[in-house]
Design a protein around this motif. Structure first.
Motif, PDB file in Angstrom:
ATOM      1  N   ASP A   1      -1.206   1.330  -5.024  1.00  0.00           N
ATOM      2  CA  ASP A   1      -0.862   0.969  -3.644  1.00  0.00           C
ATOM      3  C   ASP A   1       0.635   0.663  -3.537  1.00  0.00           C
ATOM      4  OD1 ASP A   1      -0.635  -0.036  -1.113  1.00  0.00           O
ATOM      5  OD2 ASP A   1      -1.985  -1.742  -1.411  1.00  0.00           O
TER       6      ASP A   1
ATOM      7  N   PHE B   1      -7.532  -3.276  -0.363  1.00  0.00           N
ATOM      8  CA  PHE B   1      -8.498  -2.267  -0.808  1.00  0.00           C
ATOM      9  C   PHE B   1      -9.663  -2.884  -1.585  1.00  0.00           C
ATOM     10  CE2 PHE B   1      -4.743   0.269   0.078  1.00  0.00           C
ATOM     11  CZ  PHE B   1      -5.294   1.313   0.809  1.00  0.00           C
TER      12      PHE B   1
ATOM     13  N   VAL C   1      -6.611   2.345  -7.400  1.00  0.00           N
ATOM     14  CA  VAL C   1      -5.767   2.594  -6.223  1.00  0.00           C
ATOM     15  C   VAL C   1      -4.348   2.151  -6.546  1.00  0.00           C
ATOM     16  CG1 VAL C   1      -5.463   2.232  -3.760  1.00  0.00           C
ATOM     17  CG2 VAL C   1      -7.746   2.089  -4.761  1.00  0.00           C
TER      18      VAL C   1
ATOM     19  N   SER D   1      -7.371  -2.240  -7.516  1.00  0.00           N
ATOM     20  CA  SER D   1      -6.206  -2.009  -6.653  1.00  0.00           C
ATOM     21  C   SER D   1      -4.968  -2.594  -7.319  1.00  0.00           C
ATOM     22  CB  SER D   1      -6.439  -2.666  -5.284  1.00  0.00           C
ATOM     23  OG  SER D   1      -5.307  -2.487  -4.463  1.00  0.00           O
TER      24      SER D   1
ATOM     25  N   LYS E   1      -0.922  -3.138  -6.903  1.00  0.00           N
ATOM     26  CA  LYS E   1       0.252  -3.096  -6.013  1.00  0.00           C
ATOM     27  C   LYS E   1       1.455  -2.656  -6.851  1.00  0.00           C
ATOM     28  CE  LYS E   1       0.026  -4.944  -2.320  1.00  0.00           C
ATOM     29  NZ  LYS E   1      -0.487  -4.408  -1.029  1.00  0.00           N
TER      30      LYS E   1
ATOM     31  N   ASP F   1      -2.770   4.993  -2.233  1.00  0.00           N
ATOM     32  CA  ASP F   1      -3.329   4.263  -1.086  1.00  0.00           C
ATOM     33  C   ASP F   1      -3.442   5.174   0.130  1.00  0.00           C
ATOM     34  OD1 ASP F   1      -0.484   4.168  -1.270  1.00  0.00           O
ATOM     35  OD2 ASP F   1      -0.405   2.626   0.274  1.00  0.00           O
TER      36      ASP F   1
END
Lengths: 193, 160
Positions: free
Chosen positions: A99, A119, A97, A157, A159, A73
């Motif tokens: 993140d 994102f 991504v 994206s 997490k 990120d």
């Protein structure tokens, strides 16, 4: 269930197909454990934030293969404009991504906007219509085939858990060796299966 | 300065596959001709460092790009340029418009850009060559093709 970096990357390995996988920053320490063939390119040493740009160039040069870029990120925040460029240049490119809200390889300092930046929404706003966000591992595993199928560009994206105290990873081999084996493999598979 | 059609001709003569660019106030006049030419492909980047990153990927994929930018963009792109030329050993080729260069040479500008173009390229150990106003397409093509033949990085500077 929160994802570790490895959890996040594992579903990609069996689904990457013919695509070149460009790992950057923290993912350089983990992706080679999952796949380390000639089409796996550890972009290190790098210019931080340039992974998506490099992946776009690869995908445009070799649309028969395409590319998956594993970006942090913090890295993507350094080059958000690349999302607009990617949207304007249709290519088989997947930006993943990872993140964690941290600059992990510098010791774990928060990124600007940690925990607030969406994102997938940024990607859609830049004109990338296919954008996904996952924070649950089971959900990511279930929908990974859909996210990695079809046409690019796509942003995914994920997490993931932040890890403190990580050191800058070492690439699996020197850059010149990586470049040689990637370019030779691409030349040997010029448009072929 | 070269017209857009002359620039497009130069790129074709040099076998350039992609022009990755951010226009400046003078090189921007090339836009319509480059877009209309179709070959090389025109990629509009959002920032100059990003343009260098795209060029790296194109070169890894076996293509033959040129990055076009203003000297201000060159300054921004320093880390990407360092990575391309020195970490990866890429024969990166750029065309750089040097803003206010002619006024600077005549002692008539407060623009600080032209003071730094050559020193920055020296600092990054990036070879460069000036393209003068009388140059034609074959002159630019010769510079680009020569760098490609010798696998050398090169910045072609155009005084504005």
């Amino acid at each position: 269930m929160a994802m570790s970096l490895r959890d996040a990357l594992e579903p990609l390995a069996p689904l990457r197909g013919r695509r070149v996988v460009v790992s950057t920053m923290a993912s350089v320490a983990v992706w080679p454990q999952l796949s380390d063939g000639p089409f796996d390119f550890a972009y290190m040493p790098s210019a931080m934030g340039q992974g998506p740009a490099l992946g776009l160039g690869l995908a445009l040069a070799r649309p028969d293969r395409g590319a998956i870029v594993l970006s942090g990120d913090g890295s993507l925040l350094m080059n958000l404009g690349s999302l607009a460029t990617i949207a304007a240049c249709p290519a088989p490119l997947w930006i993943v991504v990872l993140d964690n809200g941290l600059y992990e390889v510098t010791g774990g300092q928060p990124t600007a906007g940690a925990g607030r930046v969406d994102f997938a929404a940024l990607a859609r706003g830049a004109g990338i219509p296919r954008a996904y966000a996952f924070s649950d591992l089971a959900d990511w595993r279930r929908r990974a085939p859909e996210a990695l199928d079809g046409e690019g560009p796509v942003l995914i994206s994920l997490k993931i858990e932040g890890r403190m105290g990580q050191k800058t990873p070492k690439p699996p081999r020197p850059m010149q060796d990586q470049m040689r084996r990637l370019t030779e493999a691409l030349a040997a598979n010029d448009g072929a299966g | 300065m070269l017209s857009g059609s002359e620039a497009a001709k130069a790129f074709r003569l040099a076998g350039v596959s992609h022009v990755v660019w951010i226009p400046d106030s003078e090189l921007g006049a090339w836009d319509a001709s480059l877009a209309a030419a179709g070959t090389p492909a025109l990629i509009r980047a959002a920032r100059e460092g990003e343009a260098v990153g795209i060029a790296i990927g194109l070169m890894l994929g076996g293509r033959n790009p040129v990055v076009v930018m203003q000297c201000t963009g060159l300054f921004e792109a320093g880390d990407a340029l360092r990575n391309a030329v020195h970490d990866l050993g890429m024969p990166l080729r750029c065309i750089v418009g040097v803003r206010s260069w002619k006024a600077f040479r005549a002692g008539g500008t407060v623009d600080t850009c032209p003071q730094f173009a050559e020193p920055i390229l020296h600092a990054w150990r990036m070879p460069f060559a000036w393209l003068d106003d009388a140059a034609d397409a074959s002159a630019l093509a010769g510079l680009l093709a020569g760098a490609e033949r010798t696998r050398s990085p090169l910045a072609v500077l155009i005084g504005e």
